[in-house]
Write an enzyme that holds these catalytic residues in place. Sequence first.
Site, PDB file in Angstrom:
ATOM      1  N   ALA A  13      37.564  12.724   3.373  1.00  0.00           N
ATOM      2  CA  ALA A  13      36.300  12.449   2.682  1.00  0.00           C
ATOM      3  C   ALA A  13      35.290  11.805   3.632  1.00  0.00           C
ATOM      4  O   ALA A  13      34.129  12.225   3.709  1.00  0.00           O
ATOM      5  CB  ALA A  13      36.555  11.545   1.470  1.00  0.00           C
ATOM      6  N   ARG A  23      24.660  17.061  10.092  1.00  0.00           N
ATOM      7  CA  ARG A  23      24.009  18.383  10.049  1.00  0.00           C
ATOM      8  C   ARG A  23      22.598  18.270   9.481  1.00  0.00           C
ATOM      9  O   ARG A  23      21.715  19.036   9.838  1.00  0.00           O
ATOM     10  CB  ARG A  23      24.820  19.341   9.163  1.00  0.00           C
ATOM     11  N   CYS A  46      48.423  16.930   4.314  1.00  0.00           N
ATOM     12  CA  CYS A  46      49.048  18.044   3.586  1.00  0.00           C
ATOM     13  C   CYS A  46      50.066  18.782   4.456  1.00  0.00           C
ATOM     14  O   CYS A  46      50.989  19.413   3.950  1.00  0.00           O
ATOM     15  CB  CYS A  46      47.978  19.021   3.102  1.00  0.00           C
ATOM     16  N   ASN A 308      37.493  16.757   0.408  1.00  0.00           N
ATOM     17  CA  ASN A 308      36.603  17.469   1.335  1.00  0.00           C
ATOM     18  C   ASN A 308      35.289  17.841   0.663  1.00  0.00           C
ATOM     19  O   ASN A 308      34.216  17.718   1.260  1.00  0.00           O
ATOM     20  CB  ASN A 308      37.306  18.720   1.883  1.00  0.00           C
ATOM     21  N   TRP A 437      48.643  46.227 -13.787  1.00  0.00           N
ATOM     22  CA  TRP A 437      48.093  45.079 -14.530  1.00  0.00           C
ATOM     23  C   TRP A 437      48.539  43.832 -13.776  1.00  0.00           C
ATOM     24  O   TRP A 437      49.685  43.402 -13.911  1.00  0.00           O
ATOM     25  CB  TRP A 437      48.639  45.041 -15.965  1.00  0.00           C
TER      26      TRP A 437
END
Length: 459
Positions: A13, A23, A46, A308, A437
Site C-alpha cells: 500500500a 507519477r 503472497c 495495491n 457450457w
Amino acid sequence: MPERLVIIGGDAAGMSAATNARRSRPAADLEIVAFERSDWISFSACGEPYYVSGDVSPIEALLVRSVEEFAKSSITVHKRHEVIAIDTAARAVTVRDHLGAREFTVGYDHLVYATGASARRLPIEGVDLFGVHEMHVLDDALAVRRLVEQRPRRAVIVGGGFVGVEMAEAFLANGIETTVIAAGDTLLEGAFDPDFAARITAAVRGLGVRVETGHRVECLHGEGGRVTSVGCGDRAIPADLVVLAAGTVPNVALARAAGLRIGESGGVWVDDHLRTSLPGVWAAGDCAETTHCLTGRPLNLHLGTIANKQGRIVGLNVGGADEVFPGVLGTAITKCMDLEMARTGLTEAEARDAGFDAIAVTFEATTAAGYWPAARPMWVKAVADRSTRRILGAQILGGATAGKRIDALAMAIWNEMTVDALLNVDLSYTPTLSGVWDPVLTAGRVLQSALGPATTPSR
Ligand SMILES: Cc1cc2nc3c(=O)[nH]c(=O)nc-3n(C[C@H](O)[C@H](O)[C@H](O)COP(=O)(O)OP(=O)(O)OC[C@H]3O[C@@H](n4cnc5c(N)ncnc54)[C@H](O)[C@@H]3O)c2cc1C
C-alpha cells in the site's frame, strides 16, 4: 518549497501510494519519504509459501523494487526506521532509526498510514521454542525454509485459513507429514459456507493432509528448547516444526494514539477517497477499513489486491486527482497442490445475514470437456437474490484451472448482472479448456432453473 509526503510502511500500500504520487507530481513539487521498520520493502508476502516449498528461490525473487530503484524516481525509503508517534496538530512524525539508534522528527503536508497487519499472537506457552514460527514477513519465510531444509518429519500448522492451506502445500511438497489444526469445524471457515468448506476440508484431507478441526491449541511442548508437540485438550500432536497461522490483526495502535478514528471493523476509518478522520492523513491497505460493495458494511480484509489498489488511489489523490475507492467483493483464491479454492461476493450465510432473500445452488462440473483426459472435477456454489435475480456470490473448488473462473463471476457481480444475463454471456470454449457450457455460464443456468423463468427481459 515542495510539499512533503511521508509514508509509514514500505510495502504494497505504502509504496503504491509513493509511486502513483510521483507519477502525478515531480520531485520539485512533492518530496516523498517512506519509513519502513523492517529490513524489507516492497516485497511479495503472497509468495512466501512458495519460497518455503522451494518453488521460488532465492528470497530476493520476492522483492518488487529496491531502495535504489525507488531513489531513481526521487522516492526516499529508509529501512529499519520505525514511526513511533504522529502529531497531527503539528503535522509531524517521530521516527526511531534502529540503525543509528536515534530519534528525530519529520514534518509532512500529506501522511499515508500504511502499516499493514501483523500475525495474531497466540497467548500460549511454548511459542518461543525452536522450530515454531509465524508466517507473515520474509524473515519468517527464511526461517521456516531453513527448518524445511533440515528435513523434519512432521509439521503442524495452527490455523486453517488461506495461509494455513498454502503452508500445507509447502510442507507436503517437501515430503513432510502435515497436520493442520483448525479451531472451527472446517478449513477456511467464514470465507466459504459451512457446506462448501466441509467439501474443501474433505478434498484437502484427500491430498494427504491431516486436518484436525474443532481444536484450540493450548500450548506447545518442547524438549531441550525445541518443539516436540502441540497440545490440544488431552492430546499432544507430535511436531518437529510448527507454523502459527491463526489470522492477522491490523496495525492500528499508532493511528489510535494519534487520534485517528478506528472503524467498526477494527481498521482505520477512511472515507471513499481514503482520507482518514484527520486532515492531511490518508490510510490504505491491511490497516485500513473498506466497504463491502453489496452490503455497504465496513470490513477489514487483509489482501494484497486491495492494498495495491488503495495505495494507487491514495497516491493519485495526493497527486491532485479525485479518485474514489469503490469497495470490495472479498474476492480471494488459494490452492493446495492441484486443488484450487476461490470465493467472491457473499456466501449464502452472509447474504441472508445482510437481509437478502438469498437462493443458493451447488453443482458439479469439470474444468474441461468431460471426455478430455486432463479434465478435473469442480464444484460451484452460486448465490443470487430472489427478488432482483442478481448474482450475489460464488464459491469454487476444483482441479487445476477451476479457481480463476471466480474472476468472471466477480465481474458479473461487480456489474450487477442477473442470473438470466449471466447465462447468455459470450464466453470462450475449446474442449481442452472448458465444456461448451463453461461452469460460469452453468451457474447462471442452474440459478435460473431454481428461480424459475424471468418475467422481464434479461440484462
Ligand atoms: C503468507 C502470506 C500469503 C499471502 N497471500 C496472499 C495472496 O495470495 N493474495 C492476496 O491478495 N493477499 C495475500 N496476502 C496478504 C498480502 O500480503 C497483504 O494484504 C499485503 O501485503 C498488505 O500490504 P500492506 O502494504 O497493507 O501491508 P504490509 O505488507 O503488512 O506492509 C506494511 C509495512 O508497514 C511496516 N510498518 C508497520 N508499522 C510501522 C511503523 N510504525 N513504522 C514503519 N513501518 C511500519 C511493516 O513492517 C510492513 O512492512 C498474503 C499474506 C501472507 C502473510
